[in-house]
Design a protein around this motif. Sequence first.
Motif, mmCIF file in Angstrom:
data_model
loop_
_atom_site.group_PDB
_atom_site.id
_atom_site.type_symbol
_atom_site.label_atom_id
_atom_site.label_comp_id
_atom_site.label_asym_id
_atom_site.label_seq_id
_atom_site.Cartn_x
_atom_site.Cartn_y
_atom_site.Cartn_z
ATOM 1 N N LYS A 36 -5.966 5.948 -0.790
ATOM 2 C CA LYS A 36 -4.808 5.109 -0.473
ATOM 3 C C LYS A 36 -4.323 5.391 0.943
ATOM 4 O O LYS A 36 -3.912 4.475 1.657
ATOM 5 C CB LYS A 36 -3.694 5.360 -1.495
ATOM 6 C CG LYS A 36 -2.558 4.390 -1.437
ATOM 7 C CD LYS A 36 -2.982 2.939 -1.558
ATOM 8 C CE LYS A 36 -3.536 2.584 -2.895
ATOM 9 N NZ LYS A 36 -3.861 1.156 -3.030
ATOM 10 N N GLU A 66 0.837 -1.211 0.000
ATOM 11 C CA GLU A 66 0.000 0.000 0.000
ATOM 12 C C GLU A 66 0.867 1.255 0.000
ATOM 13 O O GLU A 66 0.579 2.220 -0.708
ATOM 14 C CB GLU A 66 -0.936 0.012 1.213
ATOM 15 C CG GLU A 66 -1.972 -1.089 1.239
ATOM 16 C CD GLU A 66 -3.085 -0.926 0.226
ATOM 17 O OE1 GLU A 66 -3.115 0.067 -0.520
ATOM 18 O OE2 GLU A 66 -3.949 -1.817 0.170
ATOM 19 N N LEU A 69 1.094 4.135 -2.819
ATOM 20 C CA LEU A 69 0.919 5.560 -2.510
ATOM 21 C C LEU A 69 2.064 6.382 -3.095
ATOM 22 O O LEU A 69 1.835 7.449 -3.692
ATOM 23 C CB LEU A 69 0.836 5.779 -0.993
ATOM 24 C CG LEU A 69 0.706 7.231 -0.529
ATOM 25 C CD1 LEU A 69 -0.596 7.845 -1.040
ATOM 26 C CD2 LEU A 69 0.782 7.326 0.973
#
Length: 147
Positions: free
Chosen positions: A83, A35, A39
């Motif tokens: 995000k 993640e 981002l």
Amino acid sequence: MKFHYAFQKIVDLKSNEKTQAEWMLSSAIGKLQAEEKSLNELYEMRDQMYRAQQEAASRCVPVAEIRNIQVYAEHLEECIERKRDDIRIAHVNVTKKQKVLSDKMLDEKVWLKARDKSQEKFRHESLLREQNELDEMATVRFAIRAR
């Protein structure tokens, strides 16, 4: 005589549970890292769009094209916000998995400690039995020599 712990299957189960918790934590950390990488990629794409927008403005590009770049940059901002939420959720998940692992490690430690105490007690009792047998042999020998 060999030591046999009556609750060895429970010790093994606790060890397996701890290993599973480690895997789950590892998986959660991997998801968090994915993640965060995603981002960073969104940040790079957004920065590219802003640079493209500035270049387009300085090169007298049609307003419609500049507007398209602006709309896409705004879309990227929305993706970045989503995000960030995903990352917060992933952090919470990692924290939960750390807590579960900590509990499993403590549980395993308790059972291992109980097994070690039981093994120490068995060893002590074995030494006492052996000493009693040696004492009895010495007594018998002494009695035979005394006759």
